[in-house]
Structure formats: structure tokens, C-alpha cells
Design a protein around this motif. Sequence first.
Motif, PDB file in Angstrom:
ATOM      1  N   ARG A   1       0.815  -1.211   0.000  1.00 38.23           N
ATOM      2  CA  ARG A   1       0.000   0.000   0.000  1.00 38.23           C
ATOM      3  C   ARG A   1       0.850   1.264   0.000  1.00 38.23           C
ATOM      4  NH1 ARG A   1      -4.771  -0.828   0.977  1.00 38.23           N
ATOM      5  NH2 ARG A   1      -4.154  -2.416  -0.513  1.00 38.23           N
ATOM      6  N   THR A   2       1.918   1.271   0.787  1.00 30.81           N
ATOM      7  CA  THR A   2       2.779   2.448   0.827  1.00 30.81           C
ATOM      8  C   THR A   2       3.387   2.723  -0.541  1.00 30.81           C
ATOM      9  OG1 THR A   2       3.295   2.250   3.185  1.00 30.81           O
ATOM     10  CG2 THR A   2       4.923   3.377   1.805  1.00 30.81           C
ATOM     11  N   GLN A   3       3.891   1.695  -1.205  1.00 31.82           N
ATOM     12  CA  GLN A   3       4.504   1.896  -2.526  1.00 31.82           C
ATOM     13  C   GLN A   3       3.461   2.327  -3.560  1.00 31.82           C
ATOM     14  OE1 GLN A   3       5.191  -1.003  -0.636  1.00 31.82           O
ATOM     15  NE2 GLN A   3       7.017   0.031   0.153  1.00 31.82           N
TER      16      GLN A   3
ATOM     17  N   GLN B   1       3.365  -3.664 -17.244  1.00 29.85           N
ATOM     18  CA  GLN B   1       3.676  -2.733 -18.333  1.00 29.85           C
ATOM     19  C   GLN B   1       3.383  -1.295 -17.964  1.00 29.85           C
ATOM     20  OE1 GLN B   1       5.318  -3.390 -21.240  1.00 29.85           O
ATOM     21  NE2 GLN B   1       5.621  -5.348 -20.168  1.00 29.85           N
ATOM     22  N   GLU B   2       2.424  -1.072 -17.064  1.00 27.56           N
ATOM     23  CA  GLU B   2       2.100   0.292 -16.646  1.00 27.56           C
ATOM     24  C   GLU B   2       3.309   0.967 -16.008  1.00 27.56           C
ATOM     25  OE1 GLU B   2      -1.259   2.632 -13.923  1.00 27.56           O
ATOM     26  OE2 GLU B   2      -0.926   0.488 -13.659  1.00 27.56           O
ATOM     27  N   PHE B   3       4.022   0.215 -15.171  1.00 28.95           N
ATOM     28  CA  PHE B   3       5.226   0.767 -14.553  1.00 28.95           C
ATOM     29  C   PHE B   3       6.243   1.182 -15.616  1.00 28.95           C
ATOM     30  CE2 PHE B   3       9.652  -0.285 -13.667  1.00 28.95           C
ATOM     31  CZ  PHE B   3       9.965   0.648 -12.691  1.00 28.95           C
ATOM     32  N   TRP B   4       6.451   0.298 -16.594  1.00 28.54           N
ATOM     33  CA  TRP B   4       7.451   0.595 -17.619  1.00 28.54           C
ATOM     34  C   TRP B   4       7.028   1.803 -18.455  1.00 28.54           C
ATOM     35  CZ3 TRP B   4      12.067  -1.280 -17.039  1.00 28.54           C
ATOM     36  CH2 TRP B   4      12.220  -2.452 -16.280  1.00 28.54           C
TER      37      TRP B   4
ATOM     38  N   ALA C   1      10.397   5.620  -9.664  1.00 26.06           N
ATOM     39  CA  ALA C   1       8.971   5.750  -9.336  1.00 26.06           C
ATOM     40  C   ALA C   1       8.760   6.153  -7.885  1.00 26.06           C
ATOM     41  CB  ALA C   1       8.253   4.428  -9.607  1.00 26.06           C
ATOM     42  N   PHE C   2       9.748   5.945  -7.027  1.00 23.65           N
ATOM     43  CA  PHE C   2       9.523   6.048  -5.592  1.00 23.65           C
ATOM     44  C   PHE C   2      10.277   7.194  -4.913  1.00 23.65           C
ATOM     45  CE2 PHE C   2       9.200   1.558  -6.933  1.00 23.65           C
ATOM     46  CZ  PHE C   2       7.842   1.398  -6.744  1.00 23.65           C
ATOM     47  N   THR C   3      10.782   8.141  -5.711  1.00 16.48           N
ATOM     48  CA  THR C   3      11.364   9.373  -5.171  1.00 16.48           C
ATOM     49  C   THR C   3      10.927  10.537  -6.051  1.00 16.48           C
ATOM     50  OG1 THR C   3      13.400   9.046  -6.460  1.00 16.48           O
ATOM     51  CG2 THR C   3      13.393   8.255  -4.188  1.00 16.48           C
TER      52      THR C   3
ATOM     53  N   TYR D   1       3.516   5.815  -5.629  1.00 22.69           N
ATOM     54  CA  TYR D   1       3.445   5.749  -7.090  1.00 22.69           C
ATOM     55  C   TYR D   1       2.362   6.697  -7.615  1.00 22.69           C
ATOM     56  CZ  TYR D   1       3.313   3.332 -11.674  1.00 22.69           C
ATOM     57  OH  TYR D   1       3.366   3.015 -13.015  1.00 22.69           O
ATOM     58  N   ILE D   2       1.170   6.628  -7.028  1.00 20.50           N
ATOM     59  CA  ILE D   2       0.048   7.448  -7.502  1.00 20.50           C
ATOM     60  C   ILE D   2       0.289   8.921  -7.211  1.00 20.50           C
ATOM     61  CG2 ILE D   2      -2.417   7.929  -7.172  1.00 20.50           C
ATOM     62  CD1 ILE D   2      -2.713   4.879  -6.572  1.00 20.50           C
ATOM     63  N   LEU D   3       0.785   9.244  -6.005  1.00 20.59           N
ATOM     64  CA  LEU D   3       1.083  10.634  -5.675  1.00 20.59           C
ATOM     65  C   LEU D   3       2.173  11.197  -6.580  1.00 20.59           C
ATOM     66  CD1 LEU D   3       0.910  10.325  -1.790  1.00 20.59           C
ATOM     67  CD2 LEU D   3      -0.571  11.801  -3.185  1.00 20.59           C
ATOM     68  N   HIS D   4       3.167  10.371  -6.922  1.00 18.53           N
ATOM     69  CA  HIS D   4       4.221  10.802  -7.843  1.00 18.53           C
ATOM     70  C   HIS D   4       3.625  11.140  -9.207  1.00 18.53           C
ATOM     71  CE1 HIS D   4       8.472   9.897  -9.687  1.00 18.53           C
ATOM     72  NE2 HIS D   4       8.016  11.090 -10.002  1.00 18.53           N
TER      73      HIS D   4
END
Length: 468
Positions: A256-258, A301-304, A314-316, A262-265
Motif C-alpha cells: 500500500r505504501t509503494q 507494463q504500466e510501470f514501464w 517511481a519512488f522518489t 506511485y500514484i502521488l508521484h
Amino acid sequence: MKITFLGAAKNVTGSKHLVETNGFRLLLDCGFYQGRRRDANQQNETLPFDAKTINAVILTHAHLDHCGSLPTLVKNGFAGKIHCTPPTAEIARLILLDSANIQKFDCEYFNSHLPPGEKPIKPIYDQDDVEKTARQFETGRYFSMAGDWIVLDKNIRFKFYDAGHILGSASILLEIKENGLVKNLAFSGDLGRDELPILRAPETIVEKTPVLLMECTYGNRLHEPMARVAAKIQDIVIRAKKNKSKIIVPAFSLGRTQELIYILHRLSQQKLIPLLPIYIDSPLGDAITKIFPRHTDYFDQEFWRDFGNRDISAFTFNGLKYIRSVAESKSLNLKNSPFIVIAGSGMAEGGRILHHLKNNLGNVNNIVLITGFQAQGTLGRKLLEGISPIKIFGKNYDARAKVATLNELSAHADQNGLLNYARNIKGLEKLFLVHAEPLQAAAFQNLIQEKLPRLSVVIPNFGQSVEL
């Protein structure tokens, strides 16, 4: 072959299922029971079997309600291997170390504020117990990646399928030779969803499988489309900026944290939310997030498309800060400006989130954002139900803050997802519904009996054994 249901039977915590065949005793998951402190301590301090008699464990994933009692198992004499995927091994060690730390600090805090007549409490296990447990992890990849079965003994082998729930989560297919016959048994573990960010959708088991143990956490619910999540978060952040609110988010440090980061980024990148400090007040969340980039072969694929192919982390991002020290965490309570703080635990049952809640629940402008399932008896469930006052560390606090929910972000399959999963299992004859409260399990049982009337559907009781 005999299966005994020793956890997550008519509830959603403490997953433990014992499979016995040809003298071999195999435990599927060994999770912590989560709920009221007194009940949880009683459940977690002892095991419902002799640990020395267990030959092996297969762990589906690293959430505490599935792995949290592994150190207790080892502490009580289990000497076998704990089979899991590589990400699960890395993350479970961190989850268990954090659990040991939380137990230590919660016990110290509770004992320092001990009411008259109350006995001091002790941690169930410590860091040394966790490190010993971690040395018994034996990793294996999804069959789709490795192409190999994992052999337990001459009569039992298994393979991992991607469950799509959290990083490294797996469903298990067991192939058991017994009395000259080959029998297949599957355990879904916790099943994910098709639209979740970062991870791929759950894989379908291709082998003919007559018996399935399946979670049905949301057996009576349909999730709202994931597409609405970003808009809801956007609205909450805009309102918080306008009203100078603090957004307090209990969130599992794993998954959930990740997803929230991801969404906030993505929203920040698209300039759809105002600039607001975002604090990840979870050393565990920070440590787990660092593991994710090492396992991008598990990503969808969404991440890529969003980050990976553009070589963007994605996480900073600007405005996001990971809080590590206790002093930094405490300093957040002195800030008057609006911000978002994401902290564990996901059901508000321990960790730093409790301190943020007790310091911020009294303000009607503040927002508590619930982002996942809250089990009966947990503090998160009480907040959802509007109970006030609520007790934190033995003291009552008025709950005046607004409570918002993001059920769309659940990492569990909904009713349709569960139905489709069961429908696609070839040769399925008997379905055992686990990891669900009675209302949800009964609703899904009725649906299965209507849609798939050929199936025998059982909702097992705690301690119930079934011969197959």
C-alpha cells in the motif's frame, strides 16, 4: 491427505493451514493474528500444533498476517525450510524485524504506563529469533520465470504462480503422490487485481486441480474502478491544502505504501495536486521501497510506461521525504501547515501511526484516510465505524477528524475477481473459503453455489480437519 485449518478460518488474520500426507506435515503460511491486543497476544504467544513436528513451510507472501508467527515456529523447534519467492524472503525478514521492534517498544510504552493491578507484558519474539528464522528461508521463483517444480520429498512437489497481491506474492500448486495416485491441491494465497499499479495481474493455474483453498476477503463486495483512485486522492489533497488539514494515512509498509507513493508521484508529475509535503514515516516502508527496484522483472507494463522506460525512479520525487528517526517523527506533531503522513500499520494496530492518530484525531479539519481492509476489532475498523472515543495505548481519545476511504485501492480481488479465479480452475470439485469474515464468506458461498453449482463449497471452522 488431511487439511487442518488453524488460522484465517472465518476471519482474515493468522493464516495457517496444515497439510498432512504420507507422514509429511506441511504448513501453508504461519501468520500473526491481528485484533484486540489481549486477544492477539493470547493467539500469537502459542501455536496450535507442535512446531517440532512440522517438516516444511510454504509462505505465500510477506504480510504479517501470513508470516508473522514464523519466528514463534522456529523458536519452538521448527528446523525445516521456509519456501518462498526471492522478494518475499527479503521483505519478510524486514517485516519480522519490524514486528519484533514494535513488540519491544509497545511493551516498554505499555509497561511504563501500566494501570494499577495490570501485569507487565513481554515481546513474543526478538530480533535474534527473526534472524534465525531468515536463515531458514529457501527461495524459488514463479514457475513462469524458472520453469522448474520445487521438490519437498519423493511424494510432494509444488510450483509458485504469481498471485498479483504484493511484490513476490504467490499462489501454490501442490502435486502429491498418495496411495499410487497423484493429487493436486492449490492454495490461492491472497489474490490481487487486474488494474493495480506496479504489479502484474494474478496468473491462472493451468493444471487440473480438484481442491482449492481460496481467500475471499471481499466475497461480498465489488470494487470501484481503479481509475477513480487518482481523482479521489486529488480531491482529498486539494481540500487538505484549502482547509490546512493534516492527512493521516495508516498504510501497510508493504504494497500500500509503494502504491500510494506511485500514484502521488504520478499526480505530482502531472501537476494535478498542489505542492504539499508528503512524509513516509516508516523506516520499514523506506527499507521495503528500496527492495522494489531490485525486482523490476515482477512489474507490469504500466510501470514501464509511466517510469521504467523513461529511466525515472517511481519512488522518489520532489516533496516526498522519508522519515527515519523517532525525533523526526515527533517533530511532525509540531507542524501547523498541511501535510500528508503515511505510516504503519495498515490497520492502525501498532507503530508510529498510533502516535499520529492520538495527536491529530481531535481536530475536525484533519483527515484520516483508510486505504484497505480493516479487520474486526482493529483500531482502523473502529475509525471506519465512527466509534468515539477510541482507546490508544490505554487512554481514550475523541475521534473528531473526518474519515475518508479508498476501498478502490484494495490489493485483494473483489467478488467478480474471485469468481473468475475459481471458474478458471480446471477440474475444480471442492472449494474451501478462507481468509474472510463470516458475512463475506457466506455471501461468496451463495454466489458460487448459484454460478457454479457443481462445486462443493465449505467455509471451515478454526481447527477443523478434512480428509481428502
